[in-house]
Design a protein around this motif. Structure first.
Motif, PDB file in Angstrom:
ATOM      1  N   GLY A  43       0.819  -1.211   0.000  1.00 59.24           N
ATOM      2  CA  GLY A  43       0.000   0.000   0.000  1.00 59.24           C
ATOM      3  C   GLY A  43       0.851   1.258   0.000  1.00 59.24           C
ATOM      4  O   GLY A  43       0.553   2.236  -0.697  1.00 59.24           O
ATOM      5  N   ILE A  44       1.926   1.249   0.768  1.00 60.98           N
ATOM      6  CA  ILE A  44       2.807   2.407   0.815  1.00 60.98           C
ATOM      7  C   ILE A  44       3.523   2.586  -0.523  1.00 60.98           C
ATOM      8  O   ILE A  44       3.613   3.706  -1.056  1.00 60.98           O
ATOM      9  CB  ILE A  44       3.829   2.261   1.966  1.00 60.98           C
ATOM     10  CG1 ILE A  44       3.125   2.349   3.322  1.00 60.98           C
ATOM     11  CG2 ILE A  44       4.929   3.303   1.874  1.00 60.98           C
ATOM     12  CD1 ILE A  44       2.442   3.660   3.590  1.00 60.98           C
ATOM     13  N   THR A  47       1.203   3.914  -3.106  1.00 62.21           N
ATOM     14  CA  THR A  47       0.810   5.300  -2.864  1.00 62.21           C
ATOM     15  C   THR A  47       1.892   6.286  -3.281  1.00 62.21           C
ATOM     16  O   THR A  47       1.604   7.328  -3.864  1.00 62.21           O
ATOM     17  CB  THR A  47       0.475   5.497  -1.370  1.00 62.21           C
ATOM     18  OG1 THR A  47      -0.529   4.556  -1.002  1.00 62.21           O
ATOM     19  CG2 THR A  47       0.002   6.891  -1.090  1.00 62.21           C
TER      20      THR A  47
END
Length: 100
Positions: A43-44, A47
């Protein structure tokens, strides 16, 4: 009388199942924690890859390699450690039981 025997049998079964239950609880916690960390890492990366690409002028090749390296890190981290390697919880050469 048979109800007393059944009660005694059920308490013996519960006592025998306690270590299994404890192991399964720990195993479940570790597996869920690993899945959470994998999702967090991906997810990081997902992003911030756009920001990283513009700031560092990445080409699509380098974007793909950056994301693939995080997946490779997850893969390598999930592999079992080789036999004979020391446990991270104790120093190499330390005794497991006192007096041994």
């Amino acid at each position: 009388m048979s109800s007393i025997k059944n009660l005694r049998l059920s308490t013996d079964d519960a006592a025998a199942a306690a270590p299994k239950r404890r192991f399964l609880t720990r195993l479940t916690a570790v597996l869920v924690g690993g899945m959470f960390l994998d999702g967090y890492i991906l997810g990081i990366i997902g992003t911030v890859i756009g920001t990283i690409s513009t700031e560092l002028s990445f080409t699509p090749l380098w974007e793909g390699l950056t994301v693939a390296s995080s997946l490779l890190g997850i893969l390598v981290g999930s592999l079992p450690k080789p036999k004979g390697s020391p446990s991270p919880r104790r120093r190499p050469g330390s005794r497991t039981k006192p007096g041994v």
